[in-house]
Design a protein around this motif. Structure first.
Motif, short mmCIF file in Angstrom:
data_model
loop_
_atom_site.label_atom_id
_atom_site.label_comp_id
_atom_site.label_asym_id
_atom_site.label_seq_id
_atom_site.Cartn_x
_atom_site.Cartn_y
_atom_site.Cartn_z
N ILE A 275 53.66 51.12 29.95
CA ILE A 275 53.75 52.55 29.64
C ILE A 275 54.98 53.12 30.32
N SER A 276 55.45 54.23 29.83
CA SER A 276 56.67 54.83 30.36
C SER A 276 56.46 55.37 31.76
N TRP A 277 57.56 55.52 32.50
CA TRP A 277 57.48 55.97 33.88
C TRP A 277 57.02 57.42 33.99
N TRP A 278 57.18 58.18 32.91
CA TRP A 278 56.76 59.59 32.94
C TRP A 278 55.32 59.79 32.47
N SER A 279 54.62 58.72 32.24
CA SER A 279 53.22 58.84 31.79
C SER A 279 52.37 59.50 32.86
N PRO A 280 51.29 60.19 32.47
CA PRO A 280 50.41 60.85 33.45
C PRO A 280 49.82 59.87 34.45
N ALA A 281 49.54 60.38 35.64
CA ALA A 281 49.03 59.52 36.70
C ALA A 281 47.70 58.88 36.34
N ASP A 282 46.81 59.63 35.67
CA ASP A 282 45.51 59.06 35.34
C ASP A 282 45.64 57.90 34.35
N LEU A 283 46.63 57.99 33.44
CA LEU A 283 46.86 56.88 32.51
C LEU A 283 47.38 55.65 33.25
N ARG A 284 48.24 55.87 34.24
CA ARG A 284 48.78 54.75 35.01
C ARG A 284 47.69 54.09 35.85
N VAL A 285 46.76 54.90 36.39
CA VAL A 285 45.64 54.33 37.13
C VAL A 285 44.77 53.49 36.21
N THR A 286 44.52 54.01 35.00
CA THR A 286 43.71 53.27 34.03
C THR A 286 44.34 51.93 33.70
N GLN A 287 45.67 51.92 33.50
CA GLN A 287 46.35 50.67 33.19
C GLN A 287 46.28 49.69 34.36
N ARG A 288 46.47 50.22 35.57
CA ARG A 288 46.43 49.33 36.75
C ARG A 288 45.05 48.75 36.94
N VAL A 289 44.00 49.55 36.73
CA VAL A 289 42.63 49.04 36.84
C VAL A 289 42.38 47.97 35.78
N ALA A 290 42.87 48.20 34.55
CA ALA A 290 42.70 47.20 33.48
C ALA A 290 43.39 45.89 33.85
N ASP A 291 44.60 45.99 34.42
CA ASP A 291 45.31 44.77 34.85
C ASP A 291 44.52 44.02 35.92
N ILE A 292 43.93 44.76 36.85
CA ILE A 292 43.15 44.13 37.92
C ILE A 292 41.93 43.43 37.34
N HIS A 293 41.26 44.08 36.41
CA HIS A 293 40.09 43.47 35.78
C HIS A 293 40.46 42.19 35.04
N ASP A 294 41.64 42.22 34.36
CA ASP A 294 42.11 41.01 33.67
C ASP A 294 42.34 39.88 34.67
N GLY A 295 42.97 40.23 35.80
CA GLY A 295 43.22 39.22 36.81
C GLY A 295 41.93 38.63 37.37
N ILE A 296 40.94 39.48 37.59
CA ILE A 296 39.65 39.01 38.11
C ILE A 296 38.98 38.05 37.12
N LEU A 297 39.07 38.38 35.83
CA LEU A 297 38.48 37.51 34.81
C LEU A 297 39.16 36.15 34.78
N HIS A 298 40.49 36.11 34.95
CA HIS A 298 41.20 34.84 34.95
C HIS A 298 40.91 34.03 36.21
N LEU A 299 40.56 34.67 37.29
CA LEU A 299 40.26 33.96 38.54
C LEU A 299 38.81 33.52 38.64
N ASP A 300 37.99 33.95 37.71
CA ASP A 300 36.55 33.72 37.83
C ASP A 300 36.17 32.27 38.16
N PRO A 301 36.78 31.25 37.53
CA PRO A 301 36.38 29.87 37.85
C PRO A 301 36.71 29.43 39.28
N TYR A 302 37.60 30.19 39.95
CA TYR A 302 38.08 29.77 41.26
C TYR A 302 37.43 30.54 42.41
#
Length: 394
Positions: A275-302
């Protein structure tokens, strides 16, 4: 430069209204949002139409000498009503009572506006007066009454607002109290404005000339008063919005360590859309949380849940609370899993049956705790242990 003392505050209030316009568009059904927006718009109109150049232009365009006089008086009356309506909706309370008071206030000041128009129509004011209309026509029937009606209505609103804002300020704290104090000061200056006008009109009625109180003293007092009142209304709402924005950005920054820890394990193609650098803060938080959840899912077997249990027990034994122990244990397990995943480039590890949900299911707040715990000595020790294990097993 003529009329600049009117146009500057008008411009400031227009800018404030423009800042509130997006919120008005999104929440136009909210009485408080509407009341704030109307107040700013009416206040800016008062200064614009009360400026002598505007008065002359309106009189010329309409072809009616002194047409601007009832126009400005009606706008001033609407401003008084707007202040009262905003305070009624701002204080809240039972919805029925708020609506009843709002209707009563609207009806009363609408009647005053109608009375001013009728009185001006019945009176005669053939000589254009740009600055001293109040005192020049003080002996003219109906015009005199129109001036007095507007002054009484304006004074009544100022007295009510001063009393109510002062009482309310004694029971609140923070930016709300600061805003109310500014409003009290502004409405006290309104009373000074009214006193100057009444004194000038009264002096003319008794054969004296105190016109300078009306033409020289009153206008700058009114300008400063309106700025204080507008600032007092907007300040608490602005501080509230800035505080919410600050909290959102703080959450975004605090999620940074966990996001960066997990970023290497997420395949590039599966990462969230940038997303663009001027995007609202709440949208950036949502994206960061989604990235973290994706990372957790990929680490699940470990994930090593035994490591988590040992870490949690050790942190509790050291005197930490339950929430801190959970966050530290989760962070240690994530750190170890990241290194275990890096040591398995061919993905030979068989996925476990249990999915890791202790952080993902709790939402951003718990993720923040885990992210902050990544900096703890316990987690750093886990990283070193994982690195030494990898080096000893090539």
């Amino acid at each position: 430069m003529k009329g600049l003392d009117f146009y500057i505050p008008a411009s400031v209030l227009v800018v404030a209204f423009a800042c509130k316009l997006p919120g008005l568009t999104r929440h136009w059904r909210d009485p408080l949002v509407r009341a704030v927006s109307v107040l700013l718009l009416v206040a800016s109109s008062v200064f614009f139409f009360a400026a002598p150049p505007t008065i002359a232009a309106v009189n010329r365009l309409t072809g009616i000498p002194n047409f601007s006089a009832p126009l400005v008086y009606c706008i001033l009356t609407a401003f008084s009503a707007s202040c009262l309506l905003l305070l009624i909706n701002w204080r809240g309370g039972p919805a029925d009572r708020t609506r009843r008071l709002s209707r009563w206030c609207t009806a009363l000041y609408s009647s005053v506006i109608v009375a001013q128009i009728v009185l001006f129509t019945l009176g005669e004011a053939p000589v254009e007066r740009l600055r001293d209309f109040d005192t020049y026509y003080v002996h003219t029937p109906f015009i005199r009454e129109m001036v007095l009606v507007y002054l009484v209505a304006h004074t009544g609103a100022a007295v009510v607002m001063t009393v109510l804002c002062r009482r309310w300020s004694l029971h609140v704290r923070g930016s709300l109290r600061s805003g109310l104090i500014l409003m009290v000061c502004g409405f006290v200056l309104n009373l000074v404005f009214d006193a100057a006008k009444f004194a000038a009109v009264g002096a003319r009625l008794t054969g004296r000339d105190w016109d300078m109180l009306s033409t020289t003293v009153a206008p700058p007092v009114a300008s400063f008063s309106a700025l204080l009142i507008g600032t007092g209304f907007v300040l608490p709402l602005l501080v509230q919005r800035l505080s919410a924005s600050w909290q959102t950005w703080a959450t975004y920054r605090r999620l940074g360590p966990l996001w960066r820890e997990l970023r290497p394990v997420v395949p590039h193609g599966s990462r969230s859309v940038r997303i663009s650098w001027w995007s609202p803060a709440d949208l950036r938080v949502t994206q960061r949380v989604a990235d973290i959840h994706d990372g957790i899912l990929h680490l699940d077997p470990y994930f090593d849940h035994a490591l988590r249990d040992r870490t949690r027990a050790a942190v509790l034994a050291a005197g930490a609370g339950s929430l801190q122990a959970d966050a530290t244990a989760d962070a240690a397990m994530v750190a170890a899993a990241v290194r275990a995943r890096a040591a398995d480039p061919e993905e030979k590890v068989i996925g476990s049956a249990d999915a890791y949900t202790s952080a993902a299911a709790e939402g951003p707040r718990d993720l923040v705790s885990i992210s902050l715990a990544l900096r703890s000595p316990v987690v750093e020790q886990t990283r070193r242990h994982a690195a030494s294990t990898e080096s000893s097993h090539p």
